[in-house]
Design a protein around this motif. Structure first.
Motif, PDB file in Angstrom:
ATOM      1  N   ARG A 173      31.715  29.087  28.210  1.00 60.64           N
ATOM      2  CA  ARG A 173      31.927  29.151  29.652  1.00 60.64           C
ATOM      3  C   ARG A 173      32.111  30.610  30.077  1.00 60.64           C
ATOM      4  N   THR A 174      31.849  30.894  31.361  1.00 60.87           N
ATOM      5  CA  THR A 174      31.918  32.276  31.858  1.00 60.87           C
ATOM      6  C   THR A 174      32.706  32.345  33.167  1.00 60.87           C
ATOM      7  N   PRO A 175      34.032  32.231  33.113  1.00 65.66           N
ATOM      8  CA  PRO A 175      34.830  32.356  34.339  1.00 65.66           C
ATOM      9  C   PRO A 175      34.882  33.797  34.835  1.00 65.66           C
ATOM     10  N   SER A 176      35.138  33.945  36.120  1.00 67.65           N
ATOM     11  CA  SER A 176      35.259  35.273  36.725  1.00 67.65           C
ATOM     12  C   SER A 176      36.726  35.627  36.904  1.00 67.65           C
ATOM     13  N   LEU A 177      37.044  36.880  36.672  1.00 68.60           N
ATOM     14  CA  LEU A 177      38.392  37.395  36.885  1.00 68.60           C
ATOM     15  C   LEU A 177      38.385  38.184  38.183  1.00 68.60           C
ATOM     16  N   LEU A 178      39.062  37.671  39.205  1.00 66.89           N
ATOM     17  CA  LEU A 178      39.103  38.309  40.519  1.00 66.89           C
ATOM     18  C   LEU A 178      40.442  39.004  40.682  1.00 66.89           C
ATOM     19  N   VAL A 179      40.414  40.250  41.098  1.00 70.44           N
ATOM     20  CA  VAL A 179      41.616  41.074  41.188  1.00 70.44           C
ATOM     21  C   VAL A 179      41.723  41.686  42.574  1.00 70.44           C
ATOM     22  N   HIS A 180      42.939  41.695  43.117  1.00 70.66           N
ATOM     23  CA  HIS A 180      43.141  42.290  44.436  1.00 70.66           C
ATOM     24  C   HIS A 180      44.513  42.946  44.498  1.00 70.66           C
ATOM     25  N   PRO A 181      44.601  44.182  44.985  1.00 73.18           N
ATOM     26  CA  PRO A 181      45.906  44.844  45.096  1.00 73.18           C
ATOM     27  C   PRO A 181      46.768  44.191  46.171  1.00 73.18           C
ATOM     28  N   VAL A 182      48.066  44.291  45.975  1.00 74.59           N
ATOM     29  CA  VAL A 182      49.022  43.891  47.002  1.00 74.59           C
ATOM     30  C   VAL A 182      49.420  45.156  47.752  1.00 74.59           C
ATOM     31  N   PHE A 183      49.049  45.237  49.026  1.00 73.43           N
ATOM     32  CA  PHE A 183      49.301  46.438  49.800  1.00 73.43           C
ATOM     33  C   PHE A 183      50.767  46.514  50.230  1.00 73.43           C
ATOM     34  N   ARG A 184      51.161  47.709  50.637  1.00 71.72           N
ATOM     35  CA  ARG A 184      52.549  47.902  51.051  1.00 71.72           C
ATOM     36  C   ARG A 184      52.886  47.001  52.233  1.00 71.72           C
ATOM     37  N   ARG A 333      47.222  35.556  51.182  1.00 70.17           N
ATOM     38  CA  ARG A 333      48.139  36.393  51.965  1.00 70.17           C
ATOM     39  C   ARG A 333      49.586  36.001  51.687  1.00 70.17           C
ATOM     40  N   LEU A 334      49.829  34.706  51.584  1.00 68.77           N
ATOM     41  CA  LEU A 334      51.180  34.251  51.280  1.00 68.77           C
ATOM     42  C   LEU A 334      51.611  34.734  49.897  1.00 68.77           C
ATOM     43  N   ALA A 335      50.694  34.654  48.921  1.00 73.86           N
ATOM     44  CA  ALA A 335      51.018  35.109  47.569  1.00 73.86           C
ATOM     45  C   ALA A 335      51.383  36.581  47.564  1.00 73.86           C
ATOM     46  N   ALA A 336      50.739  37.352  48.450  1.00 70.78           N
ATOM     47  CA  ALA A 336      51.024  38.788  48.513  1.00 70.78           C
ATOM     48  C   ALA A 336      52.455  39.055  48.943  1.00 70.78           C
ATOM     49  N   LEU A 344      49.593  43.653  41.376  1.00 73.76           N
ATOM     50  CA  LEU A 344      48.308  43.030  41.660  1.00 73.76           C
ATOM     51  C   LEU A 344      48.458  41.529  41.607  1.00 73.76           C
ATOM     52  N   ARG A 345      47.588  40.863  42.285  1.00 71.24           N
ATOM     53  CA  ARG A 345      47.469  39.427  42.075  1.00 71.24           C
ATOM     54  C   ARG A 345      46.081  39.175  41.501  1.00 71.24           C
ATOM     55  N   ARG A 346      45.991  38.223  40.615  1.00 71.07           N
ATOM     56  CA  ARG A 346      44.728  37.916  39.957  1.00 71.07           C
ATOM     57  C   ARG A 346      44.445  36.427  40.064  1.00 71.07           C
ATOM     58  N   GLY A 347      43.204  36.093  40.012  1.00 62.25           N
ATOM     59  CA  GLY A 347      42.824  34.696  39.875  1.00 62.25           C
ATOM     60  C   GLY A 347      41.630  34.613  38.956  1.00 62.25           C
ATOM     61  N   ARG A 348      41.638  33.658  38.047  1.00 61.96           N
ATOM     62  CA  ARG A 348      40.435  33.409  37.251  1.00 61.96           C
ATOM     63  C   ARG A 348      39.772  32.203  37.860  1.00 61.96           C
ATOM     64  N   HIS A 361      39.132  40.072  46.964  1.00 67.07           N
ATOM     65  CA  HIS A 361      39.167  40.753  45.676  1.00 67.07           C
ATOM     66  C   HIS A 361      38.359  42.037  45.746  1.00 67.07           C
ATOM     67  N   TRP A 362      38.690  42.941  44.827  1.00 68.74           N
ATOM     68  CA  TRP A 362      37.944  44.187  44.663  1.00 68.74           C
ATOM     69  C   TRP A 362      36.967  44.003  43.505  1.00 68.74           C
ATOM     70  N   VAL A 363      35.686  44.089  43.813  1.00 71.87           N
ATOM     71  CA  VAL A 363      34.668  43.963  42.771  1.00 71.87           C
ATOM     72  C   VAL A 363      34.880  45.026  41.696  1.00 71.87           C
ATOM     73  N   ARG A 364      35.320  46.195  42.099  1.00 69.42           N
ATOM     74  CA  ARG A 364      35.503  47.314  41.175  1.00 69.42           C
ATOM     75  C   ARG A 364      36.543  47.020  40.095  1.00 69.42           C
TER      76      ARG A 364
END
Length: 404
Positions: A173-184, A333-336, A344-348, A361-364
């Motif tokens: 299987r090939t899940p994606s790891l999505l990552v996004h910063p939590v801003f101030r 947004r609530l998780a942030a 960071l918050r992540r989701g697979r 999420h940030w593709v980078r």
């Protein structure tokens, strides 16, 4: 000249005796680097993980777990000897959904998960990794596991080559790891979504109802949801929908909805982004300076990802209906709000396109994972499913946060 013979012994990890040596091996191996997107100039950024003093932190919440170490015993002609830990591996065993009977009744299978395989750079390509995996698989069989699986980044050629080429695993299987910063400044909550925090019992009922046919859904989801690291489960509904309890929801679900749970990883390990250019670091720092000078503007300043930070893992992400992407964004947004700067918050996630489209999420910073699987005993009968390793992928998989 004195000749030396090296013997490698694989044994169970002993906390008081081995902890310091294991931490040294982790440092030598950089504790797992996840390659991120390029910066446009050919450079690569990587997320480096630093465990916070507990080698068992990634497995101790599982129903059954084990950690093995590989230790050398080097002796010379003069009778002198020395011992050194040169590798380690972790593993756990649990029961998960592997398929369904006629698309309805779940088939539960006992599976094992290999994670945290490390071999000191000085001893690689000497069969140490294969020996560690082989001994771990022996323990898996003793505990009744029918399948063993592992996860790595798709571009980790050495790991993929070891497991698929030498240990008999198949790409699965090939899940994606999505990552996004939590801003101030947390983004303003959505006014078009009503968010309900579910009680543990309600969350369990909803998850067993929705994920009954989803691969890798754990039979002990109640233990996951009641774990102290699970910070809560949240259900998002269109604002006009009245909440009458989880039973009423399951009897007649609205046209659109979304759900997610939050897992606290920030006290278990830290991450750090390395490889960014000076220009990128300066630009990120500039946004923070402006934010401090004019906080009323609520500029989403870029956190300092280039110093160690913690994260929250979003799991159980699911939803349905045309408004699902919007509701998923409201949940993120609530998780942030649970986070602070430098977290960071992540989701697979894998498969269900409308839900994934709603995850900011940030593709980078993201990555594409590869899960590989191996059947441990040909003599096992696996309900009416047959050989799971040959089963086509479903629409989604469940990622257990205990193994993140």
């Amino acid at each position: 000249m004195e000749e030396e013979a090296m013997v490698v012994e694989v044994r169970e990890y002993r906390e008081e005796r081995d902890r310091e040596a294991v931490e040294e091996v982790e440092r030598e191996c950089e504790v797992g680097s996840t390659t991120c997107g390029g910066d446009g100039g050919g450079a690569k950024m990587s997320l480096f993980t630093d465990l916070l003093g507990d080698p068992l932190c990634r497995i101790r919440n599982s129903p059954a777990y084990l950690m093995l170490v590989a230790e050398t015993a080097t002796s010379g002609n003069g009778g002198s000897s020395s011992r050194e830990i040169i590798g380690l591996v972790r593993g756990c065993v649990k029961t998960v959904v592997s398929g369904t009977v006629q698309g309805k009744d779940p088939i539960y299978t006992k599976v094992a998960y290999v994670l945290g395989l490390r071999v000191s750079p000085r001893y690689r390509r000497k069969g140490v990794g294969k020996k560690l995996v082989g001994r771990m698989e022996e323990w898996f069989r003793q505990n009744g596991a029918e399948y063993s699986y592992m996860a790595t980044e798709q571009d980790n050629e050495a790991s993929v080559r070891l497991f698929t080429g030498r240990c008999g695993y198949s790409k699965f299987r090939t899940p994606s790891l999505l990552v996004h910063p939590v801003f101030r400044h947390a983004l303003r909550p959505s006014r078009s979504a009503a968010i309900v925090e579910l009680e543990r019992r309600e969350a369990e009922l909803l998850y067993r109802w929705h994920f009954a046919a989803v691969e890798f859904f754990p039979a002990d989801i109640d233990a996951v949801l009641s774990n102290v690291l699970s910070l809560g489960t949240f259900l998002a509904l269109p604002a006009a929908i009245k909440w009458d309890g989880v039973e009423a929801f399951m009897d007649s679900p609205p046209d659109s909805w979304a759900v997610v749970s939050v897992w606290n990883c920030k006290d278990a390990f830290r991450l750090e982004v390395r490889g960014a250019t000076r220009l990128m670091r300066a630009a990120a720092g500039a946004t923070r300076l402006v934010d401090r000078a004019a906080p009323w503007l609520r500029i989403p300043s870029i956190p300092n990802l280039f110093a160690p930070f913690g994260l929250y893992f979003l799991y159980g992400l699911a939803g349905a209906g045309p408004a699902a992407p919007r509701l998923v964004r409201a949940l993120c947004r609530l998780a942030a709000q649970h986070g602070t700067r430098r977290r960071l918050r992540r989701g697979r996630h894998r498969g269900v396109r409308p839900v994934r489209d709603g995850v900011p999420h940030w593709v980078r910073l993201g990555a594409e994972d590869l899960w590989c699987i191996k059947r441990l005993a040909d003599g096992y009968t696996h309900g009416s499913l047959g050989d799971w390793t040959k089963a086509p992928p479903g629409r989604s998989i469940f990622v257990d946060p205990r193994e993140f």
